[in-house]
Design a protein around this motif. Structure first.
Motif, PDB file in Angstrom:
ATOM      1  N   LYS A 239       0.835  -1.189   0.000  1.00 56.64           N
ATOM      2  CA  LYS A 239       0.000   0.000   0.000  1.00 56.64           C
ATOM      3  C   LYS A 239       0.878   1.251   0.000  1.00 56.64           C
ATOM      4  O   LYS A 239       2.080   1.209   0.275  1.00 56.64           O
ATOM      5  CB  LYS A 239      -0.919   0.007   1.229  1.00 56.64           C
ATOM      6  N   HIS A 240       0.236   2.379  -0.277  1.00 59.76           N
ATOM      7  CA  HIS A 240       0.940   3.665  -0.303  1.00 59.76           C
ATOM      8  C   HIS A 240       1.603   3.952   1.032  1.00 59.76           C
ATOM      9  O   HIS A 240       2.769   4.376   1.107  1.00 59.76           O
ATOM     10  CB  HIS A 240      -0.062   4.762  -0.672  1.00 59.76           C
ATOM     11  N   THR A 241       0.878   3.691   2.126  1.00 63.32           N
ATOM     12  CA  THR A 241       1.414   3.987   3.460  1.00 63.32           C
ATOM     13  C   THR A 241       2.613   3.107   3.797  1.00 63.32           C
ATOM     14  O   THR A 241       3.535   3.544   4.486  1.00 63.32           O
ATOM     15  CB  THR A 241       0.319   3.807   4.514  1.00 63.32           C
ATOM     16  N   GLU A 242       2.611   1.870   3.318  1.00 58.52           N
ATOM     17  CA  GLU A 242       3.724   0.969   3.605  1.00 58.52           C
ATOM     18  C   GLU A 242       5.004   1.432   2.908  1.00 58.52           C
ATOM     19  O   GLU A 242       6.091   1.395   3.491  1.00 58.52           O
ATOM     20  CB  GLU A 242       3.369  -0.443   3.160  1.00 58.52           C
ATOM     21  N   VAL A 243       4.885   1.861   1.654  1.00 58.51           N
ATOM     22  CA  VAL A 243       6.069   2.336   0.946  1.00 58.51           C
ATOM     23  C   VAL A 243       6.593   3.612   1.587  1.00 58.51           C
ATOM     24  O   VAL A 243       7.814   3.796   1.766  1.00 58.51           O
ATOM     25  CB  VAL A 243       5.741   2.559  -0.545  1.00 58.51           C
ATOM     26  N   VAL A 244       5.693   4.530   1.945  1.00 56.70           N
ATOM     27  CA  VAL A 244       6.110   5.789   2.569  1.00 56.70           C
ATOM     28  C   VAL A 244       6.822   5.516   3.892  1.00 56.70           C
ATOM     29  O   VAL A 244       7.864   6.119   4.202  1.00 56.70           O
ATOM     30  CB  VAL A 244       4.891   6.710   2.773  1.00 56.70           C
ATOM     31  N   ALA A 245       6.256   4.590   4.688  1.00 55.77           N
ATOM     32  CA  ALA A 245       6.883   4.273   5.974  1.00 55.77           C
ATOM     33  C   ALA A 245       8.274   3.683   5.781  1.00 55.77           C
ATOM     34  O   ALA A 245       9.206   3.987   6.544  1.00 55.77           O
ATOM     35  CB  ALA A 245       5.994   3.308   6.755  1.00 55.77           C
ATOM     36  N   GLN A 246       8.442   2.850   4.758  1.00 59.18           N
ATOM     37  CA  GLN A 246       9.750   2.247   4.502  1.00 59.18           C
ATOM     38  C   GLN A 246      10.765   3.301   4.069  1.00 59.18           C
ATOM     39  O   GLN A 246      11.943   3.259   4.471  1.00 59.18           O
ATOM     40  CB  GLN A 246       9.609   1.168   3.415  1.00 59.18           C
ATOM     41  N   LEU A 247      10.339   4.268   3.260  1.00 51.32           N
ATOM     42  CA  LEU A 247      11.244   5.316   2.803  1.00 51.32           C
ATOM     43  C   LEU A 247      11.625   6.259   3.940  1.00 51.32           C
ATOM     44  O   LEU A 247      12.764   6.733   4.007  1.00 51.32           O
ATOM     45  CB  LEU A 247      10.600   6.099   1.657  1.00 51.32           C
ATOM     46  N   ARG A 248      10.694   6.558   4.805  1.00 57.31           N
ATOM     47  CA  ARG A 248      10.992   7.457   5.917  1.00 57.31           C
ATOM     48  C   ARG A 248      11.941   6.809   6.922  1.00 57.31           C
ATOM     49  O   ARG A 248      12.619   7.513   7.673  1.00 57.31           O
ATOM     50  CB  ARG A 248       9.701   7.866   6.615  1.00 57.31           C
ATOM     51  N   ALA A 249      11.991   5.475   6.937  1.00 52.78           N
ATOM     52  CA  ALA A 249      12.830   4.782   7.916  1.00 52.78           C
ATOM     53  C   ALA A 249      14.290   4.698   7.497  1.00 52.78           C
ATOM     54  O   ALA A 249      15.141   4.337   8.314  1.00 52.78           O
ATOM     55  CB  ALA A 249      12.281   3.366   8.157  1.00 52.78           C
ATOM     56  N   VAL A 250      14.589   4.999   6.234  1.00 57.27           N
ATOM     57  CA  VAL A 250      15.979   4.898   5.790  1.00 57.27           C
ATOM     58  C   VAL A 250      16.773   6.089   6.314  1.00 57.27           C
ATOM     59  O   VAL A 250      16.231   7.168   6.574  1.00 57.27           O
ATOM     60  CB  VAL A 250      16.055   4.829   4.253  1.00 57.27           C
TER      61      VAL A 250
END
Length: 652
Positions: free
Chosen positions: A552-563
């Motif tokens: 989902k959109h939120t999952e990709v955003v969360a993964q990018l913010r965690a880098v």
């Protein structure tokens, strides 16, 4: 049944729990039926081959007979040697023709009895009810999916086709189980499961310009004549025919001496009629005789008439000991007349070519017997309801009608062996005779006034219903390839990456939108994303080596913010110009039909709504190709694949 796409799961080597769970649907398969039906199919094929041989011999003999007649002249002289020789040859050929015709008749009767043994059976109950006509299932050969699917996945999807051996094996197991479904609801669910998997295969792997390259073999349900085509639609149509045929078998096995059983039987025959109507509307020029428009129309009418018969039986059950209710008896008379009228229509259809030359003679005779039987029942119930002198006239027509039904029954050797039918007809005749004997014999039997016809009318006309494709939930076997909205042979794309993108002061320099897969909606000029080669319209398929086609959109955003400052490694898919890939396929017009949208199939994929959604099946839509000679370069996503405006964008 609701086919649903599933998010990225474990790798092929870790698929065993899911595959073991999916094989539970194969519980509807009857392994013993494969031997029985295979033996039956072999007998049908053998008889058909013998009939073909005898027909060729008869054609040759007829040609020789005509040639000898022409050589002898119109009026040969008895004393001439040539005329004598030709006359002897003609006599010999005529004798040979007689033998061939006798052999043909015996073979046709043998085939008819073979069909009657399987396809004319009574209910599985102790109640005395008229036997129904169920259909036998179409048989098919084994099929090897491996080579075609492995090659297609490797060439078009750019993945290792051998890594999908588990999925291909699961599909093969499902098809193998589908060949021998049990005559029960679980067997019906098995056929529905395979049919909807075919819908998903069509949406992912087939276009009007490209087929799978597999040759599908199916046998006619009555004659055993083989037919084959390189079209997935032929496979789907044959499975849909078996869905309708299995509905007829389930309906014929119900205990119709009870109200619940009559209702279930009527529902089954309604579904069968709906399957044959759907097949007739969406199929054209099918290679198998049982799937021709004329045969399907006759089968639809037959199943609708049998459903109407079940309605009559259900209405006559609740109050068997209330003959004094005149209004109820008049309604039963009209209902019986309605059943008779529908069977008369079916008989007219079956008595005309080409259906006349295809359906068994026992079927046509049984339909005629039922028409006479229910017309007689209509007059019996009318006589029971009336109190004037016309009662005897209606009873006379009831007795004559039942006698005619028994006469027709005796003319068919196959029906004479159906004891249940003879018992029903004999019981109805004895009841009418007993009722007539109770009346005062004031007038002579043959001087009674002629009774008028009973006008057919029903208050519960069964509706033709399509099979319930949404009754069972299935998972797309090849869901690991990605959402169908993007990752199908109808689209062309290029995988790029892994691309390393670092975070700047304003983020990564792109905006995301949509779900499954997530789309790069915009790239900021001069940003890190543009420098890394990312473009607007790219789909993110992997984040730091993790497949994310279903995220989902939120999952990709969360993964990018965690880098952190080291950045992120992305793999993207860029759609290329041209909605459908070039290729060669089966361009024959034999299967231009069987259109099924996502809504019709009960499937709503786990992706946002598109501006121009593609139907799940597009058999009659012309292939759309991109401009010839176009350069394969990244391009903005076409509107058909644009994400939903309802998705909230996120800037990274």
């Amino acid at each position: 049944m609701i086919p649903e796409e599933k998010q990225d799961g474990p790798s092929a080597s870790e698929e065993s729990p899911r595959l073991q769970a999916s094989r539970s649907v194969c519980k509807g398969s009857d392994a013993l039926a494969q031997t029985q039906r295979g033996r039956l199919q072999s007998c049908r094929a053998r008889i058909h081959q013998q009939i073909s041989k005898e027909l060729r011999m008869r054609t040759g003999a007829e040609n020789l007979y005509r040639l000898r007649g022409a050589a002898a002249g119109t009026s040969p002289l008895p004393g001439l040697p040539r005329a004598t020789s030709n006359a002897q040859v003609r006599e010999t050929v005529a004798l040979e023709l007689s033998c061939v015709n006798s052999s043909l008749q015996l073979l046709k009767e043998e085939l008819e009895e073979l069909n009657c043994d399987v396809d004319t059976e009574g209910p599985g109950s102790e109640g005395i009810t008229v036997p129904m006509i169920p259909l036998g299932l179409k048989e098919t050969k084994e099929l090897d999916w491996s080579a075609a699917l492995t090659e297609l996945i490797s060439q078009h999807f750019g993945e290792d086709g051998t890594s999908y051996e588990a999925e291909i094996r699961e599909l093969a197991d499902l098809r193998q189980a589908m060949r021998t479904p049990s005559r029960s609801e679980s067997g019906l669910e098995l056929l529905l499961a395979y049919y909807n998997q075919l819908c998903l295969l069509d949406a992912r792997f087939v276009t009007p310009a490209r087929s799978l390259g597999l040759l599908f073999h199916w046998y006619d349900s009555l004659t055993g004549v083989p037919a084959q085509q390189r079209a997935l639609a032929f496979e789907k149509g044959s499975v849909l025919f078996n869905i309708g045929a299995l509905h007829t078998q389930i309906g014929a096995r119900q205990d119709r001496s009870r109200t619940e059983g009559a209702g279930r039987a009527a529902e089954a025959f309604q579904r069968a009629a709906g399957a044959f109507r759907l097949l007739r509307d969406k199929f054209s020029q099918a290679p198998s005789p049982d799937m021709s428009p004329a045969s399907l129309s006759a089968l639809e009418q037959l199943m609708a008439a049998q459903a109407q018969e079940c309605v009559f039986e259900g209405l006559s059950l609740p109050a068997p000991a209330a003959p004094q209710d005149c209004l109820a008896q008049l309604r039963l008379a009209q209902e019986a007349a309605q059943v008779a009228a529908q069977y008369e229509q079916v008989h007219r259809t079956m008595a005309r070519p080409p259906v006349q030359d295809y359906v068994p003679f026992a079927w046509t005779t049984l339909v005629h017997v039922k028409a006479e039987h229910f017309r007689a029942l209509a007059h019996y119930h009318a006589a029971t309801a009336l109190c004037d002198g016309s009662r005897k006239a209606h009873l006379k027509r009831a007795i004559l009608g039942q006698e005619e039904a028994l006469r027709l029954h005796a003319l068919c050797r196959a029906l004479r062996r159906v004891d249940l039918l003879q018992a029903v007809l004999g019981q109805a005749l004895r009841r009418s005779l007993a009722k007539y004997s109770e009346l005062d014999l004031e007038d002579d039997f043959f001087e009674a006034t002629e009774a008028p016809d009973i006008q057919p009318r029903t208050r519960q006309r069964p509706e033709v219903r399509a099979p319930s494709f949404s009754r069972v939930k299935v998972t797309d076997i090849f869901h690991r390839l990605g959402p169908l909205s993007v990752f199908s042979v109808r689209n062309r794309w290029r995988l790029a990456g892994p691309v390393h993108v670092t975070r700047g002061e304003g983020g990564f320099g792109f905006t995301l939108r949509g779900d499954s897969p997530v789309l790069i909606a915009a790239v900021i000029p001069g940003g890190h994303a543009e420098a890394a080669g990312l473009r607007e319209g790219d789909y993110i398929v992997s984040v730091n080596g993790q497949p994310c086609r279903w995220w989902k959109h939120t999952e990709v955003v969360a993964q990018l913010r965690a880098v952190g400052a080291e950045g992120v490694s992305l793999q993207v898919a860029t759609l290329l110009p041209g909605a459908e890939p070039p290729g060669t396929g089966d361009h024959r017009p034999a299967l231009r039909g069987l259109l099924r949208s996502q809504k019709e199939c009960g499937w709503e994929p786990a992706v946002p709504a598109r501006a121009s959604p593609r139907p799940l099946l597009g058999w009659s839509r012309k292939a759309q190709r991109g401009p010839p000679g176009g350069r394969l370069c990244p391009a903005p996503c076409p509107r058909a694949a644009a994400p939903s405006p309802s998705s909230s964008p996120g800037r990274q």
